[in-house]
Write an enzyme that holds these catalytic residues in place. Sequence first.
Site, PDB file in Angstrom:
ATOM      1  N   CYS A  57       0.818  -1.216   0.000  1.00  0.00           N
ATOM      2  CA  CYS A  57       0.000   0.000   0.000  1.00  0.00           C
ATOM      3  C   CYS A  57       0.851   1.264   0.000  1.00  0.00           C
ATOM      4  O   CYS A  57       0.524   2.253  -0.670  1.00  0.00           O
ATOM      5  CB  CYS A  57      -0.961  -0.006   1.174  1.00  0.00           C
ATOM      6  SG  CYS A  57      -0.179  -0.172   2.800  1.00  0.00           S
ATOM      7  N   HIS A 163      -2.352   1.187   7.181  1.00  0.00           N
ATOM      8  CA  HIS A 163      -2.567   1.320   5.738  1.00  0.00           C
ATOM      9  C   HIS A 163      -2.082   2.694   5.277  1.00  0.00           C
ATOM     10  O   HIS A 163      -2.026   3.651   6.057  1.00  0.00           O
ATOM     11  CB  HIS A 163      -4.056   1.156   5.434  1.00  0.00           C
ATOM     12  CG  HIS A 163      -4.374   1.003   3.971  1.00  0.00           C
ATOM     13  ND1 HIS A 163      -3.806   0.031   3.189  1.00  0.00           N
ATOM     14  CD2 HIS A 163      -5.212   1.699   3.160  1.00  0.00           C
ATOM     15  CE1 HIS A 163      -4.283   0.123   1.957  1.00  0.00           C
ATOM     16  NE2 HIS A 163      -5.128   1.133   1.910  1.00  0.00           N
ATOM     17  N   ASP A 181      -8.414   4.693  -1.785  1.00  0.00           N
ATOM     18  CA  ASP A 181      -7.843   3.466  -1.221  1.00  0.00           C
ATOM     19  C   ASP A 181      -7.160   2.655  -2.315  1.00  0.00           C
ATOM     20  O   ASP A 181      -7.805   2.219  -3.277  1.00  0.00           O
ATOM     21  CB  ASP A 181      -8.945   2.642  -0.557  1.00  0.00           C
ATOM     22  CG  ASP A 181      -8.405   1.624   0.430  1.00  0.00           C
ATOM     23  OD1 ASP A 181      -7.314   1.078   0.171  1.00  0.00           O
ATOM     24  OD2 ASP A 181      -9.073   1.371   1.445  1.00  0.00           O
TER      25      ASP A 181
END
Length: 502
Positions: A57, A163, A181
Amino acid sequence: MAAMPSLYRRVLPSPPAVDFSSPEGKRLFAEALAAGTMEGFFSLVSCFQTQSEPAFCGLASLAVVLNALAIDPGRRWKGPWRWFDESMLDCCEPLDKVKAQGITFGKVACLAHCSGADVQSFRANRATIHDLRRHLIRCSSSQDCHLIASYHRKPFKQTGTGHFSPIGGYHAEQDMALILDVARFKYPPHWVPLPLLWEAMNTTDESTGLLRGFMLISRHTAAPSSLYTVSCRDESWKGMAKYCTEDLPNLLKAEGLDNVPTLLSRLIDSLPANAGALIKWVVEVRRKEEGGPSLSKEEKERLSLKESVLQQVRDTKLFTIVHDLQCANIQCCNCSSSSDEDSITRIAAAVCCQGAAMLSGNLASSDGFCCRETCFKCVQANGDGHKTVISGSVVSEGNEQGVDILLPMSPHSTSSCNSNLSNKIMEYPTSTDVITVLLLALHPSTWLGIKDERLKAEFQTLVSTDDLPDVIRREILHLRRQLCYLKSCKEGESEDPVPLSP
């Protein structure tokens, strides 16, 4: 052991989040767009990508932002194209380690800086929600700055832990931020209340014991390095950090340092054994079948720039002194040119394997690649003379591919060593180049500890960047900024860059 069941996405917990594609999400987008706080969205969404590994991520977020800022990586991704990809973001942490463990806040900041961006990082204990809101409004109202959030998913009632994702916009009236995201296989882009995003940032990363936060990434006015870059992917930088902050100040205070050669000799002899791993030279890699017998205009231009940097390093008085000292050591040790030939052979084989891994899309490592042979050859540089290429045959899982490395060369020799060694040394960036560049890139305050005032003044002049040509000066200053981020790469340190100086 039973196989883990497969999953197709997760249901986005709403509230607190609002799905971007829902009627409510569209209304928020339209209102924020009309208010002028969605300006950064379009460049981000034009380059938006899904993280290619569950733990990528941070890399995916950074790749999206770097491409949205139109920063040229200066090296190929695939085919002829230069484009940031997760597989290219490995200067601060090996990709196989990121794949297994993820990446920390400090390492993402380090990667952004090494990639040529300007970075401001803020952990939650060094900022407030008002700071976050102010910076988010600034970034979402322009296209030249983007914000990456480091947060925990739990406050949003989402599954998972830490994240990273870029923030795509802001709705001022309802105080909501749009999270783009990068785990699109899990959750879609969604709006969240800014106070809740701040709460998610104000959590501790268990791997470092430090709070999460946010970072502002913008395009630096200077171009990224063309030939040299700082690498934090192994432990060499920790040894260099200790050397510069602890060992060097004591060395500079030693007795008997009354001239530049003596001082340089002490500096070189006391360098950590793996100091050379800190400064890497950036190579141009291509598939052999893509290259043909000549270089393209773009390849020639980039290679010429690398050669210009290399030659300007070797034109400095500092390089001449360092080179002569190293030659004296080689001759005293009765070393032969064969050792240098072995060195370039090993370098060529290693780089060919790394290039083949990158070109094949291997994001982990080059461990499964074996270079069967390497050779030097000359190719035509778009009708303007010849350039040197290292050509290698690399085997992986029974498949063989050819890889070309475009090698910068210095046309002149300033060596006082024997001719055989001189010819070999001057062909590619060597340890002498790296030591010279490292000494030039160290923070000027490093040398304030020299006791002899006359020697201090002479040495400061020797390592000064003031009178260097523009090309090499930009390169050195870029490396100096990278060195300032070494502490950001260390687990347990603050997010603020600290120069490598006593």
